[in-house]
Design an enzyme around this catalytic site. Structure first.
Site, PDB file in Angstrom:
ATOM      1  N   SER A 145       0.860  -1.196   0.000  1.00 31.52           N
ATOM      2  CA  SER A 145       0.000   0.000   0.000  1.00 31.52           C
ATOM      3  C   SER A 145       0.892   1.241   0.000  1.00 31.52           C
ATOM      4  O   SER A 145       2.100   1.146   0.269  1.00 31.52           O
ATOM      5  CB  SER A 145      -0.861  -0.023   1.267  1.00 31.52           C
ATOM      6  OG  SER A 145      -1.458   1.228   1.523  1.00 31.52           O
ATOM      7  N   TYR A 158      -3.746  -0.449   9.979  1.00 30.06           N
ATOM      8  CA  TYR A 158      -3.527  -0.706   8.546  1.00 30.06           C
ATOM      9  C   TYR A 158      -2.105  -0.301   8.158  1.00 30.06           C
ATOM     10  O   TYR A 158      -1.397  -1.037   7.460  1.00 30.06           O
ATOM     11  CB  TYR A 158      -4.567   0.082   7.738  1.00 30.06           C
ATOM     12  CG  TYR A 158      -4.571  -0.223   6.257  1.00 30.06           C
ATOM     13  CD1 TYR A 158      -5.239  -1.337   5.764  1.00 30.06           C
ATOM     14  CD2 TYR A 158      -3.924   0.605   5.348  1.00 30.06           C
ATOM     15  CE1 TYR A 158      -5.260  -1.616   4.403  1.00 30.06           C
ATOM     16  CE2 TYR A 158      -3.932   0.342   3.990  1.00 30.06           C
ATOM     17  CZ  TYR A 158      -4.609  -0.774   3.518  1.00 30.06           C
ATOM     18  OH  TYR A 158      -4.621  -1.048   2.164  1.00 30.06           O
TER      19      TYR A 158
HETATM   20  P1  NAD Z   1     -12.122  -4.912  -1.085  1.00 28.55           P
HETATM   21  O1  NAD Z   1     -12.666  -4.665   0.276  1.00 28.55           O
HETATM   22  O2  NAD Z   1     -12.885  -4.502  -2.292  1.00 28.55           O
HETATM   23  O3  NAD Z   1     -11.720  -6.442  -1.253  1.00 28.55           O
HETATM   24  C1  NAD Z   1     -11.176  -7.215  -0.224  1.00 28.55           C
HETATM   25  C2  NAD Z   1     -11.394  -8.688  -0.532  1.00 28.55           C
HETATM   26  O4  NAD Z   1     -10.916  -9.461   0.585  1.00 28.55           O
HETATM   27  C3  NAD Z   1     -12.868  -9.034  -0.713  1.00 28.55           C
HETATM   28  O5  NAD Z   1     -13.004  -9.997  -1.733  1.00 28.55           O
HETATM   29  C4  NAD Z   1     -13.236  -9.586   0.649  1.00 28.55           C
HETATM   30  O6  NAD Z   1     -14.365 -10.450   0.630  1.00 28.55           O
HETATM   31  C5  NAD Z   1     -11.952 -10.316   1.034  1.00 28.55           C
HETATM   32  N1  NAD Z   1     -11.875 -10.511   2.470  1.00 28.55           N
HETATM   33  C6  NAD Z   1     -12.063  -9.573   3.444  1.00 28.55           C
HETATM   34  N2  NAD Z   1     -11.988 -10.149   4.659  1.00 28.55           N
HETATM   35  C7  NAD Z   1     -11.742 -11.467   4.458  1.00 28.55           C
HETATM   36  C8  NAD Z   1     -11.580 -12.578   5.325  1.00 28.55           C
HETATM   37  N3  NAD Z   1     -11.664 -12.441   6.661  1.00 28.55           N
HETATM   38  N4  NAD Z   1     -11.323 -13.798   4.788  1.00 28.55           N
HETATM   39  C9  NAD Z   1     -11.234 -13.945   3.440  1.00 28.55           C
HETATM   40  N5  NAD Z   1     -11.393 -12.930   2.574  1.00 28.55           N
HETATM   41  C10 NAD Z   1     -11.647 -11.706   3.073  1.00 28.55           C
HETATM   42  O7  NAD Z   1     -10.712  -4.155  -1.070  1.00 28.55           O
HETATM   43  P2  NAD Z   1      -9.578  -3.983  -2.175  1.00 28.55           P
HETATM   44  O8  NAD Z   1      -9.312  -2.535  -2.271  1.00 28.55           O
HETATM   45  O9  NAD Z   1      -9.843  -4.767  -3.394  1.00 28.55           O
HETATM   46  O10 NAD Z   1      -8.371  -4.606  -1.343  1.00 28.55           O
HETATM   47  C11 NAD Z   1      -7.570  -5.673  -1.768  1.00 28.55           C
HETATM   48  C12 NAD Z   1      -6.183  -5.500  -1.179  1.00 28.55           C
HETATM   49  O11 NAD Z   1      -5.585  -4.325  -1.700  1.00 28.55           O
HETATM   50  C13 NAD Z   1      -6.159  -5.345   0.342  1.00 28.55           C
HETATM   51  O12 NAD Z   1      -5.039  -6.011   0.880  1.00 28.55           O
HETATM   52  C14 NAD Z   1      -6.024  -3.843   0.504  1.00 28.55           C
HETATM   53  O13 NAD Z   1      -5.458  -3.501   1.728  1.00 28.55           O
HETATM   54  C15 NAD Z   1      -5.109  -3.531  -0.657  1.00 28.55           C
HETATM   55  N6  NAD Z   1      -5.064  -2.136  -1.077  1.00 28.55           N
HETATM   56  C16 NAD Z   1      -6.164  -1.481  -1.522  1.00 28.55           C
HETATM   57  C17 NAD Z   1      -6.045  -0.156  -1.929  1.00 28.55           C
HETATM   58  C18 NAD Z   1      -7.205   0.639  -2.420  1.00 28.55           C
HETATM   59  O14 NAD Z   1      -7.041   1.850  -2.640  1.00 28.55           O
HETATM   60  N7  NAD Z   1      -8.370   0.063  -2.637  1.00 28.55           N
HETATM   61  C19 NAD Z   1      -4.812   0.481  -1.889  1.00 28.55           C
HETATM   62  C20 NAD Z   1      -3.707  -0.221  -1.434  1.00 28.55           C
HETATM   63  C21 NAD Z   1      -3.840  -1.539  -1.041  1.00 28.55           C
END
Ligand code: NAD
Length: 253
Positions: A145, A158
């Site tokens: 991130s 986080y």
């Molecule tokens: P999101 O919330 O859309 O997706 C998260 C996914 O993880 C979903 O499919 C959810 O069902 C699954 N999940 C959540 N808790 C869970 C659990 N206990 N067991 C199994 N699966 C679980 O978020 P996203 O933005 O797609 O995030 C994906 C990754 O990217 C994460 O690690 C997040 O920290 C990282 N990230 C996101 C961003 C952003 O701007 N969206 C930026 C940097 C990093």
């Protein structure tokens, strides 16, 4: 030829948190490049399954709650039983909890650290053991991130977890490179997913953030697809311990 090195035909990729957002985008990218997908999530991944199968690839759906590391051995076992091996692990599942430092609860600390960091380490350890058993090498891709590099606001657990992800990416890369295992991370910038819905709903923060992104827009899940295929493929065989920002230039600013 160089484009052949990006081809993932015959590879098996585990993608955690594959039901939506970045995980869904990366699962589809890996499938487009030729890989069969083991999709792990704690909710049904109906749309991802349909899209992967629509590309002519196999999709094994495993429902598991990754807040705990207990399901990990069973996931590896199911993947190997169904598809014969694993080649790629994408540690994508992650959560975020928002509260001020002075109010932050122990539960919001533990939950976030458990799924975002502890599970990432032990899933990677289990995959690496399997790669070594197979004698094939393999690819581990963590999702870091901007808060692997910066402090953030109102998201201390986080930030701790994602700074930790950067650290274990390097630590595991050092020890696993001799086994032909590449451990790297992608650091997405500000992306349009459920994770950032509250941030985008806050008009002031949304405007401030957008104005600071050199590319002038938030990222979409499709923006990670080139990076994940690169890091999953033979094209990155000499890349170890890198944290690749895909951030519209956020960190360059
Ligand atoms: P999101 O919330 O859309 O997706 C998260 C996914 O993880 C979903 O499919 C959810 O069902 C699954 N999940 C959540 N808790 C869970 C659990 N206990 N067991 C199994 N699966 C679980 O978020 P996203 O933005 O797609 O995030 C994906 C990754 O990217 C994460 O690690 C997040 O920290 C990282 N990230 C996101 C961003 C952003 O701007 N969206 C930026 C940097 C990093």
């Amino acid at each position: 030829m160089i484009l052949d090195k990006f081809n993932l035909a015959g590879k098996v990729a585990i993608v955690t948190g594959c039901s939506t957002g970045l995980g869904q985008g990366m699962a589809i990218a890996l499938a487009e490049a030729g890989a069969d997908i083991v999709g792990v999530d704690y909710v049904e991944a109906t749309e991802t399954a349909a899209r992967v199968r629509g590309l002519g690839r196999r999709f094994l759906e495993i429902e598991a709650d990754l807040l705990s590391i207990a399901p990990i051995p069973g996931i590896i076992e199911q993947a190997v039983t169904n598809f014969g091996k694993i080649d790629i692990l994408v540690n994508n599942a992650g959560i975020i909890r928002r509260a001020e430092v002075l109010e932050f609860s122990e539960k919001d600390w533990d939950d976030v650290l458990n799924i975002n960091l502890k599970t990432v380490f032990f899933f990677s350890q289990a995959a690496a053991r399997q790669f070594i058993k197979q004698g094939t090498g393999g690819k581990i891709i963590n999702i870091a991130s901007m808060l692997s590099f910066q402090g953030g606001i109102r998201v201390p657990s986080y930030t701790a977890s994602k700074s930790g992800v950067a650290g274990i990416t390097r630590a595991m890369a050092n020890e696993l490179a001799p086994h032909g295992i590449n451990v790297n991370a992608i650091a997405p910038g500000y992306m349009v997913t459920n994770n950032t819905a509250p941030l985008r709903a806050d008009e002031k923060r949304y405007t401030e953030i957008t104005a600071r992104i050199p590319a002038g827009r938030w990222g979409q899940p499709a923006d990670l697809q080139g990076a994940v295929v690169f890091l999953a493929s033979a094209a990155s065989d000499y890349v170890h311990g890198a944290i690749l920002p895909v951030d519209g230039g956020w960190l360059a600013r």
